[in-house]
Design an enzyme around this catalytic site. Structure first.
Site, PDB file in Angstrom:
ATOM      1  N   GLY A 180      72.950  47.004  17.453  1.00 61.88           N
ATOM      2  CA  GLY A 180      73.029  47.032  18.913  1.00 61.88           C
ATOM      3  C   GLY A 180      73.874  45.882  19.446  1.00 61.88           C
ATOM      4  O   GLY A 180      74.047  45.747  20.651  1.00 61.88           O
ATOM      5  N   SER A 232      78.446  44.856  15.016  1.00 62.68           N
ATOM      6  CA  SER A 232      78.225  46.105  14.277  1.00 62.68           C
ATOM      7  C   SER A 232      78.761  47.299  15.058  1.00 62.68           C
ATOM      8  O   SER A 232      79.146  48.306  14.459  1.00 62.68           O
ATOM      9  CB  SER A 232      76.745  46.289  13.932  1.00 62.68           C
ATOM     10  OG  SER A 232      75.934  46.185  15.077  1.00 62.68           O
ATOM     11  N   CYS A 278      65.167  38.764   5.363  1.00 64.07           N
ATOM     12  CA  CYS A 278      65.332  40.161   5.792  1.00 64.07           C
ATOM     13  C   CYS A 278      66.517  40.800   5.073  1.00 64.07           C
ATOM     14  O   CYS A 278      66.422  41.926   4.588  1.00 64.07           O
ATOM     15  CB  CYS A 278      65.531  40.204   7.298  1.00 64.07           C
ATOM     16  SG  CYS A 278      65.738  41.860   7.962  1.00 64.07           S
ATOM     17  N   CYS A 317      63.980  37.593  15.564  1.00 63.00           N
ATOM     18  CA  CYS A 317      63.688  38.831  16.308  1.00 63.00           C
ATOM     19  C   CYS A 317      62.210  39.006  16.576  1.00 63.00           C
ATOM     20  O   CYS A 317      61.819  39.454  17.645  1.00 63.00           O
ATOM     21  CB  CYS A 317      64.261  40.042  15.579  1.00 63.00           C
ATOM     22  SG  CYS A 317      63.545  40.336  13.952  1.00 63.00           S
TER      23      CYS A 317
END
Lengths: 348, 375
Positions: A9, A13, A100, A196
């Site tokens: 988002g 990307s 992650c 996040c």
């Protein structure tokens, strides 16, 4: 080629996906749904609002590519969030974004390439994969200020062979210009700096809510072992911390050691922060294992310092400050990533 | 694209849009005014109300136009729980739609006594368990007629009669949004019924709450007192006309939906079950709507399967979807006793007025191929 693009988002990307479609490739966009709700609870209506995924979805629609949201909330909680909490409770300083990448993003998405009939995975990281005659090299992004190769240092040949970072060739300014030229809604979107799942800034509040058991009160001692104060839990502290110690001593004092087993925080003068060598766990190499002189980076946008790698130990040429167990280390030769690992322990 | 997600929404039937269009531009009036322009809109609105009432076998005064099924459920349950005086409680079933369950959660936060009655492995609620959950505080019992995920049919007529016999004074609401024959559900003991136009070939944003005469209901949207004070806000006449037109067309097409489409569903299920070892139909032993098929394919994650089907041109679902589009973990299947992994292996195909035998056969072979690729 058929390309799976991980779309966060964000602008990088978005442009990565756009470059792939412009290049004539068949592109599928996906967003990983990693977290829901500030406290991890599922919203009662059984729905998950994710404004970033909405941006990604709209960009995918603009580009005319299929788009899916993939649910990785369980994997993320187990592999990243729980580990983040455990690390802090154990006096370490983790980097959840790297964790992650390591345990969720690349592993899982690469394993699903066949499911999507895709040949390669593309992300919006600022880094480059270069074909060096039979070996895939991971290199820093062209825009050194935005370079993210450090957080990708765990990738090996298997991953690099099927992963590309198209925006790694360009500056952030170029990325935004392309996004604007293509009319992508994310062109001016600010960069997210927060973890996040923690939200805005306060990871300690998150830790207190998530793992109250990790907050065992204990003593603050100096380097001779004398008790000079008390604290409400080691998870409130990181190595090198100077503020919030609640201890009045003449010279500046820093957290120099954390002993979670005894719930003890050790403070001392700045010279006690100097680290001469580190021992690593989870050491990986982008290609063949290396030994000897390497350039070492131990912070996401930190500088590199010379060191000597032998097995899983790095001896710095000059002793370093600001190093704590839990941090990731990447080895470089110029702008080429050789490999990396996670600091298990440090020695003065 | 082969569209087998009619339980999520349906394409408009031919003629619906055409019937609505004049209300948007030519007969655009606010039906509540005094002049000619308003009267023309008001006429259209009341004619739509009469048509809906006639189709459902109720009086026009018992039709409240709403913005859709969710609002109808909200109005029925909140309206009953807030108008009941000393009776404030709600009894419902664990497998209801979120529009009911979230409404009930909200009332619980306000201090209303709430019971969510469990279901058995087939998704059916037990009559005695339902009755046993009702007490002197209960204002309304809400039981959906056809489950949106599994198509499992609760015997609303029997349940409503039992509630009326054992607990007179308690209102009975049914969410009939997935039912293909709502008229049959409107017995004397059903006081409130929610419907949604886009589930039977009408427009989105158009619903009805049937409120039987004499039922006291507190409005949840306050304002100018339209819809006999039950639902304020300028009535969307085009939406009401769309509702009435679609309901007429659906009623005329009803027997084909029940038999032909039901047969297509049965054939589809059989082809797939024969080719996919281990397939389990969720709610397969319960009475089911002819339009739903929800089954579990052990070893195949629904997220992967649905994406693969989409790529191959077949639109299906996991039963309920997040706003993000990722399948959420179904509370319906969980309530039926499926494990988290089993829920994640379950997919829903739903058939409707556009579905053909050829489409279903093609979808079945695409599905079988996808399962083989993923297993």
């Amino acid at each position: 080629m058929r390309v799976l693009v991980a779309m966060s988002g964000g602008v990088d990307s978005s442009v990565a996906a756009a470059l792939m479609t412009e290049g004539g490739h068949e592109v599928v966009g996906v967003t990983l749904k990693l977290w829901s709700g500030p406290d991890g609870e599922m919203p009662t209506a059984g729905c998950c609002t994710l404004s970033d995924s909405e941006d990604a979805r709209r960009v995918a629609a603009t580009l005319g590519i299929p788009y899916y949201v993939l649910d990785y909330t369980e994997e993320f909680r187990g592999g990243v969030v729980d580990r983040f909490v455990t690390d802090y409770a154990s006096g370490r300083t983790p980097n959840p974004c790297i964790e992650c990448n390591r345990t969720v993003k690349f592993d899982r998405l690469l394993s699903r390439l066949p499911e999507f009939d895709c040949d390669i995975l593309v992300t919006g990281h600022h880094a480059r994969v270069v074909d060096a005659g039979g070996t895939w090299e991971l290199r820093r992004g062209t825009d050194r200020a935005k370079d993210q190769s450090y957080v990708l240092s765990m990738l090996g040949q298997r991953e690099l062979a099927v992963t590309r970072f198209p925006v790694g060739e360009m500056t952030k300014t170029d990325v935004r210009r392309i996004a604007a030229d293509l009319g992508l809604r994310t062109a001016d979107k600010p960069e997210s700096m927060d973890i996040c799942f923690v939200g805005q800034g306060d990871y300690r509040g998150f830790l207190r809510r998530t793992a109250p058991d990790a907050f065992v009160p204990g003593p603050i001692v100096d380097t001779t072992g004398e008790v000079v104060g008390s604290h409400q839990g080691v998870a409130d502290f990181t190595i090198g911390q100077r503020r919030g110690l609640g201890v009045a001593v003449g010279d500046p004092r820093y957290v120099v050691d954390i002993d979670p087993d005894r719930a003890t925080v050790v403070i001392g003068p700045r010279r006690h922060l100097k680290v001469g060598s580190i021992h690593l766990r989870d050491v990986t190499f982008t290609a063949d294992p290396v030994e000897g002189g390497v350039s070492v980076q131990y912070r996401a946008h930190g500088e590199v310092v010379p060191g000597v790698l032998a097995g899983s130990t790095v001896v710095f040429e000059e002793r370093q400050e600001g190093i704590a167990p839990g941090q990731t280390v990447a080895f470089y030769a110029d702008d080429r990533v050789l490999g990396g690992g996670v600091i298990a322990s440090t020695e003065r | 694209m082969i569209y087998l997600d009619h339980a999520a929404t349906t394409p408009m039937r031919p003629g619906v849009w055409e019937a609505m269009a004049p209300l948007a531009a030519e007969r655009f009036g606010n039906p509540s005014g005094v002049h000619e322009v308003s009267r023309r809109a008001k006429d259209a609105l009341e004619e739509a109300r009469e048509r809906v009432a006639a189709r459902l076998g109720v009086a026009p005064s018992e039709i409240v136009f709403t913005s859709g099924g969710t609002e109808s459920d909200n109005l029925a349950i909140k309206g009953a729980a807030l108008a009941g005086g000393s009776r404030r409680g709600v009894v419902t079933v664990a497998t209801e739609h979120e529009a009911v369950l979230a409404t009930v959660d909200f009332l619980e936060r306000l201090g209303h006594p709430v019971t969510r009655v469990p279901v058995d492995g087939d998704g059916l609620v037990d009559r005695d368990a339902l009755l046993g959950s009702i007490d002197d505080d209960t204002a309304v019992v809400s039981v959906m007629a056809v489950n949106n995920e599994t198509g499992v049919v609760q015997d609303v007529a029997v349940l409503a009669r039992a509630v009326a016999a054992e607990r007179p004074g308690v209102l009975f609401h049914t969410d009939a949004i997935q039912a293909h024959s709502p008229r049959d559900l409107l017995t004397d003991h059903v006081h409130l019924m929610s419907l949604s136009a886009h589930k039977f070939g009408g427009p989105k944003g158009s619903g009805v709450l049937v409120v039987r005469d004499g039922v006291r209901l507190e409005p949840v949207i306050h304002g100018g007192g339209q819809e006999a004070g039950r639902r304020s806000g300028t009535t969307d006449v085009a939406a009401a006309v769309g509702f009435a037109t679609a309901l007429d067309l659906a009623a005329e097409d009803h027997s084909r939906l029940a038999t032909t489409v039901g047969g297509i569903r049965d054939d589809f299920e059989k082809i797939v079950a024969d080719a996919v070892p281990g397939l389990v139909v969720n709610g397969g032993d319960a009475p089911r709507s002819p339009q739903h098929s929800n089954f579990r394919i052990p070893g195949v994650r629904n997220e992967s399967l649905l994406i693969r089907l989409d790529r191959a041109g077949v639109a299906a679902s996991a039963g309920s979807a997040c706003q993000s589009g990722a399948p959420s973990v179904s509370h319906v299947l969980t309530a039926m006793g499926l494990s988290r992994d089993e829920v994640r292996e379950s997919v829903r195909f739903s058939f409707g007025w556009t579905t053909t035998q050829d489409e279903a056969a093609e979808a079945a072979s695409v599905l079988i191929e996808a399962v083989e690729a993923l297993r």
